[in-house]
Design an enzyme around this catalytic site. Structure first.
Site, short mmCIF file in Angstrom:
data_model
loop_
_atom_site.label_atom_id
_atom_site.label_comp_id
_atom_site.label_asym_id
_atom_site.label_seq_id
_atom_site.Cartn_x
_atom_site.Cartn_y
_atom_site.Cartn_z
N LYS A 279 6.51 0.32 -7.97
CA LYS A 279 5.32 -0.33 -8.52
C LYS A 279 4.84 0.45 -9.74
O LYS A 279 5.10 1.65 -9.85
CB LYS A 279 4.20 -0.33 -7.46
CG LYS A 279 4.42 -1.31 -6.34
CD LYS A 279 3.24 -1.32 -5.38
CE LYS A 279 3.45 -2.31 -4.24
NZ LYS A 279 3.49 -3.71 -4.67
N ARG A 353 7.95 -8.35 4.60
CA ARG A 353 8.67 -9.38 5.36
C ARG A 353 9.89 -8.79 6.06
O ARG A 353 10.34 -9.30 7.08
CB ARG A 353 9.04 -10.54 4.41
CG ARG A 353 9.94 -10.13 3.29
CD ARG A 353 9.95 -11.13 2.14
NE ARG A 353 8.77 -11.00 1.27
CZ ARG A 353 8.54 -11.77 0.22
NH1 ARG A 353 9.37 -12.73 -0.08
NH2 ARG A 353 7.45 -11.59 -0.51
#
Ligand code: BES
Ligand code: MN
Ligand code: ZN
Length: 496
Positions: A279, A353
């Site tokens: 990020k 996920r």
């Protein structure tokens, strides 16, 4: 420790409290409580209104001192807006504002007459619960890692009483508020804790503390070796770049005989650097909150257990740190999940996920739940879609959707439904595995939900994306404790 909540039916003018809270409408009309205090004080309230010092504008407040004929040293007037428009939202706002205005005063107790106001469509039990939860949320202060201070602790608001007759329905409302407030506080404290302390082992230790302090709760923690044996290649792929080993945590509450359990599953990424798909630096610190799904389901579990709900409940938390490292999983790696489906990793930052799919498969296989609900700070796309006010709800089950939306509305912990149509599934096509872990630039919250849906076949399941609602943005932003109120309300409703 939450605030102490109680009921008071004493005459307001002689009530012993550090501060009385009264509502004031914008047209100058007074609720019954404010009218009473105005009368005994020789019109003091009407005079402040006439002088323009108090307006009744929504969100405004005016603090009065030493009114004649009133035993409480302070009276706080809270603006309620227009009488005809006063509704649940206005009530919430007033309840929050009243404690926001008081929380830095040197007082320990307050008596609120806001619960005496009419709110269309809502009964006294709702007003009591809402006001108590609003008060506790405002009184919360994060303290876990502050340095001890040498000055004596200032006085702090510790007790709030509400104007209401002491009957069974009101006591039940306060008991629910106490349980939900302790669940919310638990979730906020865990969410706010820095990620060097709040690592997977710490989350497991918190679950153990819940199990140890509540009869009827049992705990199971799967270690990396256990997960390797089971074949949780997806979760383990995310975990392999971190020096902090992963934990799969399962708490059980047996309050419902032989009925199938409800299952809550929460994303517990204790820090999300993005992994090799790193990020950007700005805002990365907010990714300590990436375990707020875990904190939320643990908080709701705690609330359900404190209420001794007559249901069976399991709470499953995959706790993992997502880090870049020489041993990290890579974009283009293919992982084999516990379900047997293979996953092509196209972005290591779509890690939530990947831990949830194995946790969902394991939960379904191990507990055969009647309903599975997961909560996850899953996608930035959900924040783009719904902002900071609503959690994203995704499910193919109409009844479950209605129940969860309703639970959110009544607790002011609201969710908004996004579609989970099969039309979106092809965005997850991969040339190298059964499914890719990202779905392209459109509908990112939905394709994340679609990914999870592939691992819940045959079970009633709903997904809550709490990326926008789990914490307040900014330097001083704190975890909110959402979706503890929604989830707990949903479970309470299943007991009726
Ligand atoms: N934890 C983040 C989601 C997130 C981002 C929550 C910002 C709150 C604020 C999640 O793991 C993530 O990084 N998601 C990616 C998915 C993308 C790579 C498909 C995202 O949303 O950018
Ligand atoms: Mn991520
Ligand atoms: Zn994440």
């Amino acid at each position: 420790m939450t605030l102490d909540f109680s009921l008071s039916s004493a005459a307001l003018d002689s009530a012993e409290t550090d501060c009385l809270v009264l509502g004031l409408f914008q047209d100058g009309s007074l609720g019954a409580a404010a009218h009473h205090i105005d009368q005994v004080s020789g019109g003091a309230i009407r005079r402040v209104i006439a002088s323009g010092d108090a307006s009744g504008k929504p969100g405004s407040h005016t603090l009065l001192f030493a009114l004649p004929g009133v035993r409480a040293p302070r009276v706080l007037l809270i603006g309620l807006g227009e009488t005809a428009k006063f509704n649940a939202g206005g009530f919430h706002r007033a309840a929050h504002e009243s404690v926001r205005a008081l929380r830095n005063l040197p007082i320990e107790s307050t008596l609120s007459a806001l619960t005496d106001l009419d709110v269309p469509g809502h009964d006294l039990a709702w007003r009591l619960r809402s006001a108590a939860l609003a008060a506790d949320a405002q009184a919360y202060r994060y303290t876990a890692t502050f340095k001890p201070r040498s000055e004596p602790e200032p006085k702090r608001l510790a007790r709030i009483a509400f104007v209401a007759a002491d009957d069974a329905a009101s006591q039940r409302a306060l008991a629910q508020a106490r349980a939900i407030a302790s669940g919310v506080r638990f979730a906020r404290e865990l969410g706010n804790l820095p990620p060097n302390l709040c690592n997977p082992a710490h989350v497991a230790a918190q679950a153990k503390a819940i199990a140890d302090s509540h009869a009827g709760v049992s705990l199971q923690v799967l270690e990396r070796e256990d997960m390797t044996k089971l074949g949780m290649g997806s979760l383990l792929g995310v975990a392999q770049g971190s020096a902090n080993p992963p934990k799969l945590i399962a708490l059980r509450w047996q309050g419902g005989g032989s009925a199938k359990p409800f299952a809550l599953v929460g994303k517990g990424i204790t820090f999300d650097s993005g992994g090799l798909s790193l990020k950007p630096g700005a805002g990365m610190e907010e990714m300590k909150f990436d375990m707020c799904g875990a904190a939320g389901v643990l908080g709701a579990f705690l609330a359900a257990v404190e209420l001794k709900l007559p249901i069976n409940l399991v709470c499953v938390v995959p706790a993992v740190e997502n880090m870049p490292d020489g041993n990290s999983y890579r974009p283009s790696d293919v992982l084999t999940s516990l379900s047997g489906l293979t996953i092509e990793v196209l972005n290591t930052d779509a890690e939530g996920r990947l831990i949830l799919c194995d946790a969902l498969t394991w939960t379904a296989q191990t507990f055969d739940p009647q309903v599975i609900i997961d909560a996850a700070t899953l996608t930035g796309a959900c924040v783009v879609a719904l902002g900071k006010h609503a959690s994203g709800l995704m499910t193919q089950d109409e009844e479950l959707a209605a129940q969860l939306l309703d639970a959110g509305t009544r607790t002011h912990d609201r969710a908004w439904r996004l579609p989970l149509w099969d039309d979106y599934q092809s965005q997850l096509d991969s040339g190298f595995a059964d499914v890719a872990n990202i779905g392209g630039k459109y509908a990112g919250a939905i394709t994340a939900g679609c990914f999870l849906a592939r691992f819940t076949n045959g079970h009633r399941w709903a997904h809550l994306d709490i990326a926008g609602t789990a914490w307040e943005e900014g330097r001083k932003g704190l975890a909110t404790g959402r979706p503890v109120p929604l989830l707990t309300q949903f479970l309470i409703d299943r007991c009726a």
